[in-house]
Design a protein around this motif. Sequence first.
Motif, PDB file in Angstrom:
ATOM      1  N   GLN A  20      23.960  -7.196  56.539  1.00 20.62           N
ATOM      2  CA  GLN A  20      22.638  -6.904  55.978  1.00 20.62           C
ATOM      3  C   GLN A  20      22.093  -8.096  55.184  1.00 20.62           C
ATOM      4  O   GLN A  20      20.891  -8.346  55.186  1.00 20.62           O
ATOM      5  CB  GLN A  20      22.695  -5.665  55.071  1.00 20.62           C
ATOM      6  CG  GLN A  20      22.944  -4.372  55.808  1.00 20.62           C
ATOM      7  CD  GLN A  20      21.709  -3.867  56.534  1.00 20.62           C
ATOM      8  OE1 GLN A  20      20.614  -4.384  56.375  1.00 20.62           O
ATOM      9  NE2 GLN A  20      21.894  -2.839  57.337  1.00 20.62           N
ATOM     10  N   ALA A  21      22.975  -8.828  54.536  1.00 18.87           N
ATOM     11  CA  ALA A  21      22.547  -9.984  53.735  1.00 18.87           C
ATOM     12  C   ALA A  21      22.007 -11.131  54.592  1.00 18.87           C
ATOM     13  O   ALA A  21      21.380 -12.048  54.068  1.00 18.87           O
ATOM     14  CB  ALA A  21      23.720 -10.480  52.887  1.00 18.87           C
ATOM     15  N   ASP A  22      22.227 -11.064  55.892  1.00 15.85           N
ATOM     16  CA  ASP A  22      21.799 -12.130  56.799  1.00 15.85           C
ATOM     17  C   ASP A  22      20.483 -11.836  57.514  1.00 15.85           C
ATOM     18  O   ASP A  22      20.107 -12.570  58.432  1.00 15.85           O
ATOM     19  CB  ASP A  22      22.892 -12.372  57.855  1.00 15.85           C
ATOM     20  CG  ASP A  22      24.166 -12.893  57.253  1.00 15.85           C
ATOM     21  OD1 ASP A  22      24.109 -13.865  56.482  1.00 15.85           O
ATOM     22  OD2 ASP A  22      25.239 -12.307  57.548  1.00 15.85           O
ATOM     23  N   ARG A  23      19.786 -10.790  57.106  1.00 18.12           N
ATOM     24  CA  ARG A  23      18.540 -10.418  57.807  1.00 18.12           C
ATOM     25  C   ARG A  23      17.569 -11.593  57.907  1.00 18.12           C
ATOM     26  O   ARG A  23      17.043 -11.890  58.976  1.00 18.12           O
ATOM     27  CB  ARG A  23      17.861  -9.244  57.099  1.00 18.12           C
ATOM     28  CG  ARG A  23      18.480  -7.912  57.394  1.00 18.12           C
ATOM     29  CD  ARG A  23      17.628  -6.778  56.852  1.00 18.12           C
ATOM     30  NE  ARG A  23      17.144  -7.009  55.503  1.00 18.12           N
ATOM     31  CZ  ARG A  23      17.640  -6.451  54.410  1.00 18.12           C
ATOM     32  NH1 ARG A  23      18.622  -5.590  54.494  1.00 18.12           N
ATOM     33  NH2 ARG A  23      17.140  -6.728  53.228  1.00 18.12           N
ATOM     34  N   ALA A  24      17.316 -12.263  56.803  1.00 17.19           N
ATOM     35  CA  ALA A  24      16.348 -13.361  56.799  1.00 17.19           C
ATOM     36  C   ALA A  24      16.817 -14.516  57.685  1.00 17.19           C
ATOM     37  O   ALA A  24      16.018 -15.097  58.433  1.00 17.19           O
ATOM     38  CB  ALA A  24      16.088 -13.842  55.378  1.00 17.19           C
ATOM     39  N   ALA A  25      18.090 -14.849  57.618  1.00 13.47           N
ATOM     40  CA  ALA A  25      18.628 -15.936  58.450  1.00 13.47           C
ATOM     41  C   ALA A  25      18.530 -15.584  59.931  1.00 13.47           C
ATOM     42  O   ALA A  25      18.164 -16.433  60.761  1.00 13.47           O
ATOM     43  CB  ALA A  25      20.073 -16.231  58.066  1.00 13.47           C
ATOM     44  N   LEU A  26      18.825 -14.352  60.272  1.00 13.71           N
ATOM     45  CA  LEU A  26      18.746 -13.917  61.660  1.00 13.71           C
ATOM     46  C   LEU A  26      17.303 -13.955  62.162  1.00 13.71           C
ATOM     47  O   LEU A  26      17.019 -14.464  63.250  1.00 13.71           O
ATOM     48  CB  LEU A  26      19.344 -12.518  61.806  1.00 13.71           C
ATOM     49  CG  LEU A  26      19.486 -11.959  63.218  1.00 13.71           C
ATOM     50  CD1 LEU A  26      20.235 -12.910  64.134  1.00 13.71           C
ATOM     51  CD2 LEU A  26      20.189 -10.606  63.161  1.00 13.71           C
ATOM     52  N   LEU A  27      16.378 -13.469  61.354  1.00 11.23           N
ATOM     53  CA  LEU A  27      14.962 -13.507  61.735  1.00 11.23           C
ATOM     54  C   LEU A  27      14.460 -14.947  61.888  1.00 11.23           C
ATOM     55  O   LEU A  27      13.683 -15.244  62.798  1.00 11.23           O
ATOM     56  CB  LEU A  27      14.114 -12.745  60.730  1.00 11.23           C
ATOM     57  CG  LEU A  27      14.224 -11.220  60.819  1.00 11.23           C
ATOM     58  CD1 LEU A  27      13.640 -10.564  59.581  1.00 11.23           C
ATOM     59  CD2 LEU A  27      13.553 -10.698  62.082  1.00 11.23           C
ATOM     60  N   ALA A  28      14.920 -15.841  61.035  1.00 10.46           N
ATOM     61  CA  ALA A  28      14.522 -17.250  61.138  1.00 10.46           C
ATOM     62  C   ALA A  28      15.033 -17.860  62.444  1.00 10.46           C
ATOM     63  O   ALA A  28      14.305 -18.613  63.115  1.00 10.46           O
ATOM     64  CB  ALA A  28      15.039 -18.040  59.941  1.00 10.46           C
ATOM     65  N   GLN A  29      16.267 -17.556  62.816  1.00 13.47           N
ATOM     66  CA  GLN A  29      16.813 -18.054  64.074  1.00 13.47           C
ATOM     67  C   GLN A  29      16.077 -17.451  65.271  1.00 13.47           C
ATOM     68  O   GLN A  29      15.813 -18.137  66.260  1.00 13.47           O
ATOM     69  CB  GLN A  29      18.314 -17.756  64.166  1.00 13.47           C
ATOM     70  CG  GLN A  29      19.162 -18.555  63.210  1.00 13.47           C
ATOM     71  CD  GLN A  29      19.086 -20.040  63.492  1.00 13.47           C
ATOM     72  OE1 GLN A  29      19.291 -20.485  64.607  1.00 13.47           O
ATOM     73  NE2 GLN A  29      18.789 -20.816  62.460  1.00 13.47           N
ATOM     74  N   MET A  30      15.718 -16.168  65.167  1.00 14.95           N
ATOM     75  CA  MET A  30      14.964 -15.529  66.242  1.00 14.95           C
ATOM     76  C   MET A  30      13.627 -16.238  66.447  1.00 14.95           C
ATOM     77  O   MET A  30      13.212 -16.485  67.578  1.00 14.95           O
ATOM     78  CB  MET A  30      14.721 -14.053  65.924  1.00 14.95           C
ATOM     79  CG  MET A  30      15.948 -13.176  66.034  1.00 14.95           C
ATOM     80  SD  MET A  30      15.614 -11.471  65.517  1.00 14.95           S
ATOM     81  CE  MET A  30      14.520 -10.927  66.831  1.00 14.95           C
ATOM     82  N   ARG A  31      12.974 -16.566  65.355  1.00 17.67           N
ATOM     83  CA  ARG A  31      11.672 -17.238  65.445  1.00 17.67           C
ATOM     84  C   ARG A  31      11.815 -18.582  66.179  1.00 17.67           C
ATOM     85  O   ARG A  31      11.003 -18.930  67.035  1.00 17.67           O
ATOM     86  CB  ARG A  31      11.087 -17.444  64.054  1.00 17.67           C
ATOM     87  CG  ARG A  31       9.675 -17.996  64.063  1.00 17.67           C
ATOM     88  CD  ARG A  31       9.096 -18.131  62.671  1.00 17.67           C
ATOM     89  NE  ARG A  31       8.911 -16.870  61.986  1.00 17.67           N
ATOM     90  CZ  ARG A  31       7.872 -16.041  62.184  1.00 17.67           C
ATOM     91  NH1 ARG A  31       6.943 -16.347  63.049  1.00 17.67           N
ATOM     92  NH2 ARG A  31       7.776 -14.922  61.505  1.00 17.67           N
ATOM     93  N   LEU A  32      12.875 -19.338  65.879  1.00 20.68           N
ATOM     94  CA  LEU A  32      13.116 -20.612  66.561  1.00 20.68           C
ATOM     95  C   LEU A  32      13.358 -20.396  68.052  1.00 20.68           C
ATOM     96  O   LEU A  32      12.795 -21.105  68.898  1.00 20.68           O
ATOM     97  CB  LEU A  32      14.321 -21.328  65.938  1.00 20.68           C
ATOM     98  CG  LEU A  32      14.161 -21.837  64.515  1.00 20.68           C
ATOM     99  CD1 LEU A  32      15.503 -22.310  63.962  1.00 20.68           C
ATOM    100  CD2 LEU A  32      13.119 -22.946  64.462  1.00 20.68           C
ATOM    101  N   GLU A  52      17.043  -4.660  61.497  1.00 23.44           N
ATOM    102  CA  GLU A  52      17.523  -3.684  60.524  1.00 23.44           C
ATOM    103  C   GLU A  52      18.324  -2.566  61.194  1.00 23.44           C
ATOM    104  O   GLU A  52      19.372  -2.160  60.696  1.00 23.44           O
ATOM    105  CB  GLU A  52      16.352  -3.138  59.720  1.00 23.44           C
ATOM    106  CG  GLU A  52      15.815  -4.181  58.741  1.00 23.44           C
ATOM    107  CD  GLU A  52      14.552  -3.755  58.010  1.00 23.44           C
ATOM    108  OE1 GLU A  52      14.046  -2.637  58.235  1.00 23.44           O
ATOM    109  OE2 GLU A  52      14.065  -4.574  57.202  1.00 23.44           O
ATOM    110  N   ALA A  53      17.851  -2.074  62.337  1.00 23.12           N
ATOM    111  CA  ALA A  53      18.583  -1.018  63.054  1.00 23.12           C
ATOM    112  C   ALA A  53      19.925  -1.530  63.564  1.00 23.12           C
ATOM    113  O   ALA A  53      20.942  -0.830  63.482  1.00 23.12           O
ATOM    114  CB  ALA A  53      17.736  -0.490  64.207  1.00 23.12           C
ATOM    115  N   LEU A  54      19.945  -2.750  64.070  1.00 14.96           N
ATOM    116  CA  LEU A  54      21.192  -3.334  64.573  1.00 14.96           C
ATOM    117  C   LEU A  54      22.219  -3.485  63.463  1.00 14.96           C
ATOM    118  O   LEU A  54      23.380  -3.090  63.612  1.00 14.96           O
ATOM    119  CB  LEU A  54      20.911  -4.691  65.216  1.00 14.96           C
ATOM    120  CG  LEU A  54      22.138  -5.444  65.742  1.00 14.96           C
ATOM    121  CD1 LEU A  54      22.741  -4.731  66.942  1.00 14.96           C
ATOM    122  CD2 LEU A  54      21.759  -6.875  66.086  1.00 14.96           C
TER     123      LEU A  54
END
Length: 160
Positions: free
Chosen positions: A13-25, A44-46
């Motif tokens: 859960q603490a990695d939400r922002a990092a994961l979203l940033a990588q998705m954007r790239l 969030e669901a994952l």
Amino acid sequence: MRPVALAFRQATQADRAALLAQMRLFYAEDRIAFDQARARTGVEALLADPRNGEALLWLDAQAQVAGYAVMTLGFSLEQGGTYALLDELYLSPALRGGGLGRQALAIIEQRARLRGVGRLRLEVNHHNAAAKRLYLSCGYLDEGRDLLTRSLSPLQEDRP
């Protein structure tokens, strides 16, 4: 030269922002429309329920996030029951070219086996010839099908 091992950790859960940033790239590079709200809902669901699958974060030599993979679970009679979908795989350009893509696939395959999954599927965009070559060289089969999608939400328009 000694091969480099791909370092990773499972996203939390603490990695939400990092994961979203990588998705954007990844989405920008692969020409996928990035819908922040839809991506956030999915992440969030994952991360909230391991029955949905898992996200792995690839790490560079300084232990910084430099890519990710998402494996989800589905059910199909044709696939013999539960199967895994390699929903997304992204390695930053700095991690490419040294066999780390193959290592990433091997890690994901092993994690799928640990979940008792017998089949792993993935999708690749038609314009991404390099990724398709990698997948085919690792034993994935092109089943000659097209993926079609329709939004069922009245709040989302139908678009790729």
